[in-house]
Design a protein around this motif. Sequence first.
Motif, mmCIF file in Angstrom:
data_model
loop_
_atom_site.group_PDB
_atom_site.id
_atom_site.type_symbol
_atom_site.label_atom_id
_atom_site.label_comp_id
_atom_site.label_asym_id
_atom_site.label_seq_id
_atom_site.Cartn_x
_atom_site.Cartn_y
_atom_site.Cartn_z
ATOM 1 N N THR A 134 50.076 20.566 -9.019
ATOM 2 C CA THR A 134 49.003 21.436 -9.496
ATOM 3 C C THR A 134 47.959 20.632 -10.265
ATOM 4 O O THR A 134 46.760 20.849 -10.095
ATOM 5 N N MET A 136 47.312 17.519 -9.798
ATOM 6 C CA MET A 136 46.625 16.676 -8.812
ATOM 7 C C MET A 136 45.582 17.457 -8.011
ATOM 8 O O MET A 136 44.726 16.861 -7.359
ATOM 9 N N ALA A 137 45.686 18.790 -8.020
ATOM 10 C CA ALA A 137 44.730 19.584 -7.251
ATOM 11 C C ALA A 137 43.355 19.611 -7.922
ATOM 12 O O ALA A 137 42.387 20.061 -7.331
ATOM 13 N N PHE A 138 43.287 19.128 -9.175
ATOM 14 C CA PHE A 138 41.998 19.099 -9.880
ATOM 15 C C PHE A 138 41.400 17.697 -9.825
ATOM 16 O O PHE A 138 42.148 16.724 -9.866
ATOM 17 N N PRO A 139 40.071 17.596 -9.788
ATOM 18 C CA PRO A 139 39.480 16.294 -10.097
ATOM 19 C C PRO A 139 39.817 15.997 -11.561
ATOM 20 O O PRO A 139 39.591 16.849 -12.429
ATOM 21 N N LEU A 140 40.385 14.802 -11.817
ATOM 22 C CA LEU A 140 41.039 14.602 -13.121
ATOM 23 C C LEU A 140 40.112 14.735 -14.323
ATOM 24 O O LEU A 140 40.462 15.374 -15.314
ATOM 25 N N PHE A 141 38.911 14.142 -14.219
ATOM 26 C CA PHE A 141 38.022 14.193 -15.380
ATOM 27 C C PHE A 141 37.586 15.627 -15.666
ATOM 28 O O PHE A 141 37.454 16.044 -16.821
ATOM 29 N N VAL A 142 37.393 16.385 -14.597
ATOM 30 C CA VAL A 142 36.980 17.785 -14.744
ATOM 31 C C VAL A 142 38.080 18.587 -15.442
ATOM 32 O O VAL A 142 37.812 19.388 -16.349
ATOM 33 N N MET A 145 38.036 17.814 -19.073
ATOM 34 C CA MET A 145 36.959 18.562 -19.745
ATOM 35 C C MET A 145 37.406 19.987 -20.056
ATOM 36 O O MET A 145 37.208 20.496 -21.165
ATOM 37 N N GLY A 146 38.001 20.622 -19.044
ATOM 38 C CA GLY A 146 38.445 22.000 -19.212
ATOM 39 C C GLY A 146 39.481 22.131 -20.312
ATOM 40 O O GLY A 146 39.431 23.065 -21.117
ATOM 41 N N ILE A 147 40.422 21.183 -20.359
ATOM 42 C CA ILE A 147 41.481 21.251 -21.368
ATOM 43 C C ILE A 147 40.900 21.109 -22.764
ATOM 44 O O ILE A 147 41.210 21.890 -23.668
ATOM 45 N N TYR A 223 42.203 3.177 -17.746
ATOM 46 C CA TYR A 223 41.722 4.483 -17.349
ATOM 47 C C TYR A 223 41.655 5.431 -18.549
ATOM 48 O O TYR A 223 40.714 6.219 -18.681
#
Lengths: 295, 337
Positions: A134, A136-142, A145-147, A223
């Motif tokens: 789950t 991994m389904a997000f672009p990580l930086f995005v 930001m959301g978190i 990173y």
Amino acid sequence: MSEASITPSAPTHGLAAILRHARYVIGENRVTGFAFSLFVLIFLAALIGPYVVPYDPLASNTTAALQAPSAQHLFGTDQLGRDVFSRVIVATRLDFAIAISSVVLVFLMGGLAGVAAGFFGGWTDRIVSRIADTIMAFPLFVLAMGIVAALGNTVENIVLATAIVNFPLYARIARAEANVRREAGFVQAARLSGNSEMRILLGHILPNIMPIMVVQMSLTMGYAILNAAGLSFIGLGVRPPTPEWGIMVAEGAAFMVSGEWWIAFFPGLGLMLAVFCFNLLGDGLRDIIDPQRRT
Amino acid sequence: MLHLILKRSALAIPSLIGVVIVTFLLTRALPGDPAAYFAGPAASKEAIEQIRVTLGLDQPLLVQFGRYIADLARGDLGNSLSTGLPVATEIRTRLPASAELTLLGLLVSILIAVPLGIFAATNPGSILDHTCRVLTTAGVSLPVFFTGLVLVYIFYYHLGIAPAPLGRLDIYFSPPSRITGFFLIDSLIERDVEVFLASLKQLILPALTLAIFSLAPIARMTRASMLAVLGSEFVRTAKASGLSPGTVIVTYAFRNAMLPVVTTLGMVFSFLLGANVLVEKVFAWPGIGSFAVEALIASDFAPVQGFVLTMAVMYVILNLLIDILYGLIDPRVRIEA
């Protein structure tokens, strides 16, 4: 996974043998030697930087604002007349601390969850793998930001967000490594001597995959620094006037178009060197610990 | 083939469900009281309670989730607090700007990275090989916002050949009428060469910034997989049969070497979509990234949530497309399916 992970390296490696191998790798690969010296330099800056810098990183002096680099101000001064050199050096500690704590945190979360998933299999495995998928389904930086936006705009949450987005990487590696060892000879021996499963997991499996996890931690340090600096560049986490590389680049950005390049350039350079250093160091460390995975 | 596409699409559904659940949880289950937040700092207890009821926040979490899904199904991402406009509209109008930038960046990056990786692999130890290694290591170490600023300094301030980093089009030009939303394409459709050139000028630096950023993984993967393929037996056979080096590299090695590269694209997109946010901030690009950043600064959560959801859904779809593309390139996948 490479062959190296299928046959666990013999535990008879003495410290002397590792050191000899390390000296060989550093001697043969100058780049790793260079990265190591750079690392020592960065570490020193983080450790004693705040005590040796020529100026107070927060002291503004409007009469000396926006001065180009000179003997007096090595990296020039910013719009408030603060010494950029002092700020860049002092910022090392915060950036370093954010990166290290997020890497340690993700090791504790992802590494342990992954080991448990690979060792126990079944439901533990399914849950951990589902969580990793789950994320991994997000672009990580995005996602980061959301978190941070949801949890609140603090440095602690930057650390947490950076750790969470790296979770799948650690969980997957730890899972694969633990999985190939679950029926290994030393595990069966430990089981026969009456050790509990939890004890085998923490006392036998975990120490065995530590080298690979350490390489991973070194590789993700770079990173982590980039991620944290990116977040503070868009105004999350660290607040001005705290010296931090990402936010200093953001503050200097407006002056780039009017020619005062040094305000954003030097913190950016610090950022780049730190990331570069950790990436090279991670590669070198992998050569020492896991030579077969060399590319 | 159709069977394969359907099977892959079915695999994307759990990811989409996961994405929706996470974006929902990001607002609801976390500390802080959204009602008090929506009511503002000066609101009384009763006012907060009333907002709680209007927003449905007094309902159990599952009911709230059901409402959230129903809103999503209608394409409703909520309203932005600061502008009062629906988030979905704002994202729809801004999406082409981000897409144009990201895709052009990726295109430039592939055009540089793939040939570079092939040359590096076919001439190991050459200057190009070393250039490739330095570029890939330096490329992953460069903070993307820093690269962008350095490019602005060099090409705008110093050399004066790039336009000011202020959006998609110089204020002297009026944007082309909205057909695809991509300025490059729309201006061509309208046969307006001036606007085309002007928007291309604005695009070059941010696209280059993204390209430099995503170059490293693509070049590295091309080089590694090309090296592996060149050492394989079928290439040796082709060489031994007397085929020219060009034929061997282009028709035999290249196609096979591209498979791992296509897989890497998934990761590259993850980086690109994130880097896009930073590049948009540097170049004042009016895309969804800068929309989210502005909302973040104003603590306006609905746009951020809508942005995270849009990006994640796009990313899932992109991964799906990459999987299908992989099946198109590699006939073996089709046979297995």
